[in-house]
Design a protein around this motif. Structure first.
Motif, short mmCIF file in Angstrom:
data_model
loop_
_atom_site.label_atom_id
_atom_site.label_comp_id
_atom_site.label_asym_id
_atom_site.label_seq_id
_atom_site.Cartn_x
_atom_site.Cartn_y
_atom_site.Cartn_z
N ASN A 97 0.84 -1.20 0.00
CA ASN A 97 0.00 0.00 0.00
C ASN A 97 0.88 1.25 0.00
O ASN A 97 1.65 1.48 0.94
N CYS A 98 0.77 2.04 -1.05
CA CYS A 98 1.50 3.31 -1.13
C CYS A 98 0.55 4.44 -0.75
O CYS A 98 -0.59 4.49 -1.25
N ILE A 99 1.02 5.33 0.08
CA ILE A 99 0.18 6.37 0.66
C ILE A 99 0.60 7.73 0.10
O ILE A 99 1.79 8.08 0.11
N ARG A 100 -0.38 8.48 -0.36
CA ARG A 100 -0.16 9.81 -0.94
C ARG A 100 -0.77 10.85 -0.01
O ARG A 100 -1.96 10.80 0.29
N CYS A 101 0.06 11.80 0.44
CA CYS A 101 -0.36 12.76 1.48
C CYS A 101 -0.20 14.20 0.99
O CYS A 101 0.71 14.51 0.20
N ALA A 102 -1.07 15.07 1.51
CA ALA A 102 -0.99 16.52 1.28
C ALA A 102 -0.84 17.21 2.63
O ALA A 102 -1.60 16.93 3.57
N VAL A 103 0.13 18.11 2.71
CA VAL A 103 0.37 18.89 3.93
C VAL A 103 -0.03 20.33 3.63
O VAL A 103 0.57 20.98 2.75
N VAL A 104 -1.01 20.85 4.33
CA VAL A 104 -1.58 22.16 4.03
C VAL A 104 -1.21 23.12 5.15
O VAL A 104 -1.59 22.93 6.31
N GLY A 105 -0.43 24.16 4.80
CA GLY A 105 -0.14 25.24 5.73
C GLY A 105 -1.18 26.34 5.61
O GLY A 105 -2.16 26.23 4.85
N ASN A 106 -0.99 27.40 6.35
CA ASN A 106 -1.96 28.50 6.38
C ASN A 106 -1.43 29.76 5.71
O ASN A 106 -1.92 30.86 5.98
N GLY A 107 -0.45 29.62 4.82
CA GLY A 107 0.15 30.78 4.18
C GLY A 107 -0.79 31.47 3.20
O GLY A 107 -1.68 30.85 2.60
N GLY A 108 -0.56 32.76 3.03
CA GLY A 108 -1.39 33.55 2.13
C GLY A 108 -1.22 33.20 0.66
O GLY A 108 -2.00 33.67 -0.18
N ILE A 109 -0.24 32.37 0.34
CA ILE A 109 -0.04 31.95 -1.04
C ILE A 109 -1.23 31.14 -1.56
O ILE A 109 -1.45 31.03 -2.79
N LEU A 110 -2.04 30.58 -0.67
CA LEU A 110 -3.20 29.79 -1.09
C LEU A 110 -4.43 30.65 -1.37
O LEU A 110 -5.42 30.13 -1.91
N ASN A 111 -4.39 31.91 -1.03
CA ASN A 111 -5.54 32.79 -1.26
C ASN A 111 -5.70 33.02 -2.76
O ASN A 111 -4.85 33.64 -3.40
N GLY A 112 -6.79 32.47 -3.31
CA GLY A 112 -7.03 32.57 -4.74
C GLY A 112 -6.29 31.54 -5.58
O GLY A 112 -6.20 31.68 -6.80
N SER A 113 -5.76 30.50 -4.97
CA SER A 113 -4.97 29.50 -5.70
C SER A 113 -5.83 28.49 -6.45
O SER A 113 -5.35 27.85 -7.41
#
Length: 535
Positions: free
Chosen positions: A307-323
């Protein structure tokens, strides 16, 4: 119908009598304080007045002595001119040497014969010379009297100050002793803090000792796992440690481990935490789900191969605003979030899925108390969410024990002016929901990857950085979002309505963001993981 009225009237009379009593007690207290202040000021003025009157009498007597001395000299000169012999009265001389010298010199006229008094001289010229010298003596007497008045005023001021100081010293002796004792304690503590640090090799030799653990074998079931990449990259040689423990289990809580970890502070050890508190908390977390991060993949409490696991790590930076990266984030098997993870209203940019919520107790308590106006009043919740605790002190252990045993949630330790208030989870916690990061794992991140030369004494990795390394040591593919935003282009957080410039170390002094950004660039260059940069 009369009884309620009588009851109301009686109650009103009782309240009136209580008010009269309260007013009497208040007035008596004010009068007592006034009398105490009056007697205290009277006592002070009596001491000051007695001392100042003594000084005043002494100064005035000295002035009178100066004047009497000058008058005696005048009488002697007049008697010598007329030809009478006047016996000089006994006068106590002034202690001022200049006046004595002038008075003694004035008893003899210039060019005067010592044997005779007025032979061969004109009476008018002699009287004129006498008047001149008498005028000089009077001028000198005036200057002396003025100097004496000035000295008297200065002496009176100093006398008042000294008398007040005597009274203050008599009333504040115990206070001054307590202040001196506190100052001595403060100096001792400051001297202890200023002691030179141990040599770098000795300090690193004690800090780089970790417990050898076999947890890493559970996360190497995929052929393309990131652990193989990190162990084979020459640029990462000496940084990656494969057998460092990740999650804290009941088997880790022993007397020997406690003695080893109690010397390290914050989330890197158990300094300030009691062994009994840690032990009774970990006794509630004995299941296999607490020992493996992806517990929903266990089959008969065992990890399945391949089983291979694919993960996403989400920070709170403003770079995601409107991404518009929300759909891509939710497509991963597991999503890591931290701190103020607001998703409502920002689903298009940050997604809505949350598998692991990582936090420290102090940070989360402060975030909830300060971000309620933005809709963050409790940790996120969904049926499959897991909470990853980063214990900064024993508050996390005490809180977990109280939450699992349905006790009273404890407050944090007192910091600055008040204690940290406990927060409440949206649903009651169960042991399967809780994961605790091992202190060795946090210290391993700090020593091997993010040791800051700027913040060596107080700095530590950010919660987002710990979350990235947790994913790198457990997942097989990692993509990070919300990190490394340009402070001149993006706000500090993606949920900020107004532009808030992010300025690195000046933002929070215990995090070295420059060091972290340089490390992310190195890991991206080596192909360890991918990071969204909005290019």
């Amino acid at each position: 119908m009369t009884k309620p009225c009588q009851t109301t009237e009686t109650h009103g009379r009782r309240m009136a009598r209580k008010n009269v009593v309260y007013m009497f007690l208040l007035g008596w207290t004010i009068v007592s304080l006034g009398l105490f202040t009056y007697h205290l000021s009277k006592h002070t003025n009596m001491r000051v007045g007695a001392h100042s009157d003594h000084q005043e009498n002494f100064q005035l007597s000295s002035v009178f002595e100066y004047k009497r001395t000058a008058d005696d000299v005048t009488n002697i000169r007049k008697a010598s001119v007329v030809g009478h012999v006047v016996s000089k009265p006994h006068v106590q001389r002034s202690p001022v040497p200049n006046i004595q010298q002038s008075c003694q010199n004035s008893t003899t006229l210039p060019n005067e014969d010592k044997k005779g008094t007025n032979a061969g001289l004109n009476k008018k010229s002699k009287s004129k010379q006498t008047n001149n010298y008498v005028g000089k003596i009077k001028n000198e007497t005036r200057t002396v009297s003025n100097d004496a008045k000035i000295a008297h005023v200065n002496t009176r001021k100093s006398t008042k100050k000294s008398a007040k100081q005597v009274v203050i010293n008599s009333f504040s002796k115990r206070i001054r002793e307590n202040i001196q004792q506190r100052m001595l304690k403060y100096k001792r503590r400051s001297n202890e803090k200023r002691r030179p640090l141990p040599r770098a090799d000795e300090r690193l030799r004690t800090q780089n000792v970790y417990k050898h653990d076999l947890q890493y074998l559970k996360y190497m079931k995929c052929p393309t796992t990131l652990r193989h990449k990190m162990s084979r990259r020459p640029a990462l040689k000496g940084k990656y440690v494969k057998d460092v423990p990740i999650l804290l289990t009941r088997e880790h809580v022993t007397d020997s481990e406690y003695n080893r970890l109690k010397v390290f502070r914050d989330m890197m050890g158990w300094k300030g935490s009691k062994f009994e508190v840690i032990l009774k908390t970990m006794d509630l977390l004995k299941t296999s789900r607490n020992q493996y991060l992806f517990d929903d993949r266990l089959v008969n409490d065992k990890v399945v191969n391949g089983n291979c696991i694919r993960c996403a790590v989400v920070g709170n930076g403003g770079i995601l605003n409107g991404s518009r990266m929300g759909r891509e984030i939710d497509s991963h098997d597991y999503v890591f979030r931290t701190n103020v993870a607001i998703t409502k209203g920002h689903e298009d940019d940050v997604g809505n899925k949350t598998s692991f919520y990582c936090f420290g107790m102090k940070t989360l308590s402060g975030a909830i108390s300060g971000m309620k106006n933005k809709g963050f009043s409790a940790p996120p919740w969904n049926p499959k969410i897991r909470y990853v605790f980063l214990p900064e002190d024993d508050w996390a252990y005490r809180y977990i024990y109280a939450a699992l045993t349905h006790g009273i949630l404890p407050k944090g330790r007192k910091e600055r002016y008040a204690k940290r208030e406990p927060f409440v989870f949206p649903k009651p916690l169960v042991p399967e929901d809780i994961k605790i990061i091992h202190p060795d794992f946090c210290r391993y991140i700090d020593n091997s990857w993010l040791r800051s030369l700027k913040l060596r004494r107080v700095g530590r990795a950010t919660t987002g950085a710990i979350m990235i390394f947790l994913a790198l040591h457990t997942c097989d593919e990692v993509n990070a979002y919300g990190f490394m935003g340009d402070p001149n282009k993006f706000t500090f957080h993606y949920y900020d309505q107004n532009f808030t410039k992010s300025n690195g170390l000046t933002r929070v002094f215990w995090h070295d963001w420059d060091k972290e950004n340089a490390l992310w660039k190195l890991l991206i260059k080596e192909g360890i993981f991918h990071m969204y940069t909005r290019n």
